[in-house]
Write a protein that holds these residues in place. Sequence first.
Motif, PDB file in Angstrom:
ATOM      1  N   GLY A  86       0.796  -6.447  -0.778  1.00 47.46           N
ATOM      2  CA  GLY A  86      -0.358  -7.303  -0.042  1.00 47.46           C
ATOM      3  C   GLY A  86      -1.254  -6.158   0.134  1.00 47.46           C
ATOM      4  N   GLY A  87      -2.107  -4.913  -0.277  1.00 49.43           N
ATOM      5  CA  GLY A  87      -2.708  -3.962   0.278  1.00 49.43           C
ATOM      6  C   GLY A  87      -3.150  -4.561  -1.097  1.00 49.43           C
ATOM      7  N   ALA A  88      -2.500  -3.722  -2.326  1.00 47.87           N
ATOM      8  CA  ALA A  88      -2.595  -3.722  -3.628  1.00 47.87           C
ATOM      9  C   ALA A  88      -3.879  -5.295  -3.754  1.00 47.87           C
ATOM     10  N   ILE A  89      -3.320  -6.653  -3.066  1.00 43.90           N
ATOM     11  CA  ILE A  89      -3.646  -7.350  -3.945  1.00 43.90           C
ATOM     12  C   ILE A  89      -5.223  -7.860  -3.661  1.00 43.90           C
ATOM     13  N   VAL A  90      -4.771  -7.053  -1.830  1.00 45.21           N
ATOM     14  CA  VAL A  90      -6.566  -6.969  -0.796  1.00 45.21           C
ATOM     15  C   VAL A  90      -7.315  -6.459  -2.214  1.00 45.21           C
ATOM     16  N   LEU A 150       4.196   5.182   5.693  1.00 49.77           N
ATOM     17  CA  LEU A 150       4.645   3.097   5.469  1.00 49.77           C
ATOM     18  C   LEU A 150       5.552   2.762   6.543  1.00 49.77           C
ATOM     19  N   GLU A 151       6.748   3.254   6.579  1.00 48.52           N
ATOM     20  CA  GLU A 151       7.550   2.313   7.643  1.00 48.52           C
ATOM     21  C   GLU A 151       7.075   2.515   9.166  1.00 48.52           C
ATOM     22  N   ARG A 152       5.963   2.969  10.039  1.00 48.10           N
ATOM     23  CA  ARG A 152       5.699   3.345  11.058  1.00 48.10           C
ATOM     24  C   ARG A 152       4.465   2.211  10.618  1.00 48.10           C
ATOM     25  N   LEU A 153       3.580   2.104   9.813  1.00 44.43           N
ATOM     26  CA  LEU A 153       2.952   1.118   8.991  1.00 44.43           C
ATOM     27  C   LEU A 153       2.813   0.105   8.716  1.00 44.43           C
ATOM     28  N   THR A 154       3.938   0.089   8.184  1.00 48.72           N
ATOM     29  CA  THR A 154       4.701  -1.307   8.058  1.00 48.72           C
ATOM     30  C   THR A 154       5.092  -1.723   9.786  1.00 48.72           C
ATOM     31  N   LEU A 186       9.088  -6.206   5.027  1.00 48.62           N
ATOM     32  CA  LEU A 186       9.347  -4.412   4.177  1.00 48.62           C
ATOM     33  C   LEU A 186       8.664  -3.916   3.697  1.00 48.62           C
ATOM     34  N   PRO A 187       8.373  -2.474   3.915  1.00 51.15           N
ATOM     35  CA  PRO A 187       6.851  -1.467   3.346  1.00 51.15           C
ATOM     36  C   PRO A 187       6.797  -2.179   1.758  1.00 51.15           C
ATOM     37  N   SER A 188       7.553  -2.648   1.094  1.00 57.61           N
ATOM     38  CA  SER A 188       6.918  -3.419  -0.377  1.00 57.61           C
ATOM     39  C   SER A 188       6.193  -3.965  -0.322  1.00 57.61           C
ATOM     40  N   ASN A 189       5.926  -4.936   0.733  1.00 57.79           N
ATOM     41  CA  ASN A 189       5.226  -6.374   0.914  1.00 57.79           C
ATOM     42  C   ASN A 189       4.107  -5.653   1.285  1.00 57.79           C
TER      43      ASN A 189
END
Length: 135
Positions: free
Chosen positions: A57-61, A39-43, A50-53
């Motif tokens: 964001g993915g959840a909203i999309v 998750l940190e590498r994807l961020t 932030l990873p939570s963002n």
Amino acid sequence: MVAIVLVLLSKRQLSEKYAVMWLVIGIAAIIVTVVPGLLERLTDALRVQLPSNLIFGGAIVLLVGVALHLSWELSRAEAEIRRLAEEGAINRIECEQLAERVAALERVGDRAPRLDDAHDAPGDDEGRPSSELQR
């Protein structure tokens, strides 16, 4: 989540096309959980702060995509229901018309002389066998 989707799928309470989407989401969540640092590498790769963002964001999309897809499916279902209702109305009218025609033919048939009545009527063929009448 994956187990719930599989149970719903086995009970035929969830369609296959929706099950695939939820299985992909569940497997992705398992991979992100199991692989440390993913998750940190994807961020960092996506330049999110932030990873939570990234998760939100993915959840909203994802939710917007699901809502759009369900709206599309609902529109198709409404069009199909409308078409079937129109066909049903046409079929009902045709059945009523056929029933009226059958009733009218039965009324005409009740008034028409029957073949049995013609043999009972007096005439020159009275007393002759039926084989002579056929000639």
